[in-house]
Design a protein around this motif. Structure first.
Motif, mmCIF file in Angstrom:
data_model
loop_
_atom_site.group_PDB
_atom_site.id
_atom_site.type_symbol
_atom_site.label_atom_id
_atom_site.label_comp_id
_atom_site.label_asym_id
_atom_site.label_seq_id
_atom_site.Cartn_x
_atom_site.Cartn_y
_atom_site.Cartn_z
ATOM 1 N N VAL A 46 -15.043 -2.131 -2.223
ATOM 2 C CA VAL A 46 -16.170 -2.767 -2.917
ATOM 3 C C VAL A 46 -17.164 -3.318 -1.893
ATOM 4 C CG1 VAL A 46 -16.847 -4.671 -4.431
ATOM 5 C CG2 VAL A 46 -14.824 -3.292 -4.987
ATOM 6 N N GLU A 47 -16.646 -3.941 -0.842
ATOM 7 C CA GLU A 47 -17.500 -4.466 0.221
ATOM 8 C C GLU A 47 -18.309 -3.339 0.868
ATOM 9 O OE1 GLU A 47 -17.014 -6.651 4.610
ATOM 10 O OE2 GLU A 47 -15.272 -6.442 3.287
ATOM 11 N N ALA A 48 -17.689 -2.169 1.034
ATOM 12 C CA ALA A 48 -18.358 -1.032 1.667
ATOM 13 C C ALA A 48 -19.549 -0.559 0.840
ATOM 14 C CB ALA A 48 -17.360 0.110 1.871
ATOM 15 N N PHE A 100 -23.489 -3.844 -6.841
ATOM 16 C CA PHE A 100 -22.357 -3.049 -7.309
ATOM 17 C C PHE A 100 -21.164 -3.920 -7.692
ATOM 18 C CE2 PHE A 100 -18.206 -1.210 -6.386
ATOM 19 C CZ PHE A 100 -18.219 -0.081 -7.180
ATOM 20 N N SER A 101 -20.506 -3.547 -8.785
ATOM 21 C CA SER A 101 -19.182 -4.054 -9.128
ATOM 22 C C SER A 101 -18.466 -2.934 -9.860
ATOM 23 C CB SER A 101 -19.263 -5.306 -10.011
ATOM 24 O OG SER A 101 -19.668 -4.958 -11.327
ATOM 25 N N ILE A 102 -17.163 -3.034 -9.973
ATOM 26 C CA ILE A 102 -16.403 -1.993 -10.665
ATOM 27 C C ILE A 102 -16.803 -1.927 -12.134
ATOM 28 C CG2 ILE A 102 -14.077 -1.284 -11.372
ATOM 29 C CD1 ILE A 102 -13.058 -2.481 -8.747
ATOM 30 N N ILE A 155 -7.420 2.124 -8.709
ATOM 31 C CA ILE A 155 -7.407 1.585 -10.070
ATOM 32 C C ILE A 155 -6.274 2.190 -10.888
ATOM 33 C CG2 ILE A 155 -8.702 1.755 -12.257
ATOM 34 C CD1 ILE A 155 -11.181 0.937 -10.743
ATOM 35 N N SER A 156 -5.936 3.425 -10.597
ATOM 36 C CA SER A 156 -4.826 4.060 -11.326
ATOM 37 C C SER A 156 -3.504 3.355 -11.055
ATOM 38 C CB SER A 156 -4.715 5.535 -10.944
ATOM 39 O OG SER A 156 -4.284 5.684 -9.594
ATOM 40 N N LYS A 157 -3.435 2.590 -9.964
ATOM 41 C CA LYS A 157 -2.189 1.925 -9.598
ATOM 42 C C LYS A 157 -2.019 0.567 -10.274
ATOM 43 C CE LYS A 157 -1.613 4.079 -5.063
ATOM 44 N NZ LYS A 157 -1.345 3.846 -3.624
ATOM 45 N N PHE A 158 -3.143 -0.119 -10.544
ATOM 46 C CA PHE A 158 -2.974 -1.466 -11.101
ATOM 47 C C PHE A 158 -3.710 -1.693 -12.420
ATOM 48 C CE2 PHE A 158 -6.700 -1.982 -8.355
ATOM 49 C CZ PHE A 158 -7.561 -2.679 -9.170
#
Length: 303
Positions: free
Chosen positions: A147-149, A157-159, A182-185
């Motif tokens: 996100v920082e990148a 930007f945000s998810i 995101i698929s992991k959590f």
């Protein structure tokens, strides 16, 4: 060639508007598509020489020469590091990514162009994220790095609002990694949503296209939607063969083979053999052994 496409595009737009020309007028006279001019002015694409040749007499400036003014120093060094990075990721060689990380940090110290420095910093954060994820299993910290990148070049930007922006190639690369985390959590469905957005954001002739195809195929595999997994592995293979870009082709053949196997197709053996063949051609022997082991362990397939 790495260029400051955003500033180049802004100058093209400035030249056009100062002449009092609309995009529609310029495109009608030059014969180029309006989307092409829009992408150039928005810094979304490196224009072909032929395109700039067509635009130059209309805008009364040698645009090929102008583009050289926006060329970035040390672009070949970054390209070399980037290619090594992608090759290591394809081979699951995450233990030595610190080498590319150190090389990028050294490169950033000698680069004066602010645009290029931002680009290098995005790659640095991408590698740091991968190391946090693959080496230390720190998913949240890894996500924060990604996100920082993106925020380096897309401030708001945000998810939650990811689909409100137009992204550069490196930003799409980073967004793909966000989807995988995101698929992991959160959920595989959310991951798929973002991955499909990435697919719509690139063209079938772009270098990033086969990698998105692979990750989409993998995501559909996780959702047990094997026909779509097969569809995207085939699209990625088609790109690799058409453009003779064989990096990652072994993994695409593996995804194709597993999709065909789970769909009950007897043809799955052929892509498996091609997967092993390309592993050996690319000298990715550890990956070959891992894939063969997974075939036996997960699907009771002997190659």
């Amino acid at each position: 060639m790495y260029c400051n496409l955003q500033n180049f595009g802004e100058e093209i737009r400035s030249i056009r508007t100062n002449l009092g020309f609309t995009k529609k007028y310029v495109c009608e006279i030059s014969g180029i598509h309006e989307d092409t001019l829009r992408n150039i002015e928005n810094g979304r694409a490196i224009p072909m020489q032929k395109t700039l040749d067509l635009l130059s007499p209309i805008l009364k400036k040698d645009l090929n020469k102008l583009l050289l003014d926006y060329r970035l120093n040390n672009y070949s060094a970054l390209e070399k590091i980037k290619n090594t990075l992608e090759s290591k990721i394809d081979r699951n060689e995450f233990e030595t990514l610190s080498e590319e990380l150190n090389n990028l940090k050294a490169l950033s110290k000698i680069e004066s162009n602010s645009y290029f420095v931002d680009l290098i910093e995005q790659y640095i954060l991408l590698i740091e994220s991968i190391i946090l994820n693959k080496k230390y299993n720190k998913i949240n910290e890894s996500l924060d790095k990604l996100v920082e990148a993106i925020k380096i070049t897309t401030d708001n930007f945000s998810i939650d609002n990811y689909n409100n922006f137009v992204y550069s190639s490196i930003e799409i690369r980073i967004l793909m990694n966000i989807a995988l985390l995101i698929s992991k959590f959160e959920s595989t469905e959310k991951s798929l949503e973002i991955m499909n957005f990435c697919m719509k954001s690139v063209k079938p002739n772009e270098e990033l296209y086969p990698k998105i195809c692979y990750y989409l195929s993998y995501t559909y595999h996780n959702l047990n939607i094997h026909k779509n997994a097969l569809k995207y592995s085939d699209l990625g293979i088609k790109y690799c063969m058409q453009y003779r870009n064989y990096n990652g082709l072994n993994l695409l053949y593996f995804r194709k083979a597993i999709a065909e196997y789970l769909l009950g197709y007897k043809s799955y053996i052929a892509p498996l053999k091609k997967c092993i063949y390309f592993c050996e051609v690319l000298e990715q022997y550890e990956l070959r052994d891992l894939l063969m082991s997974n075939c036996k362990k997960l699907y009771n397939i002997d190659i």
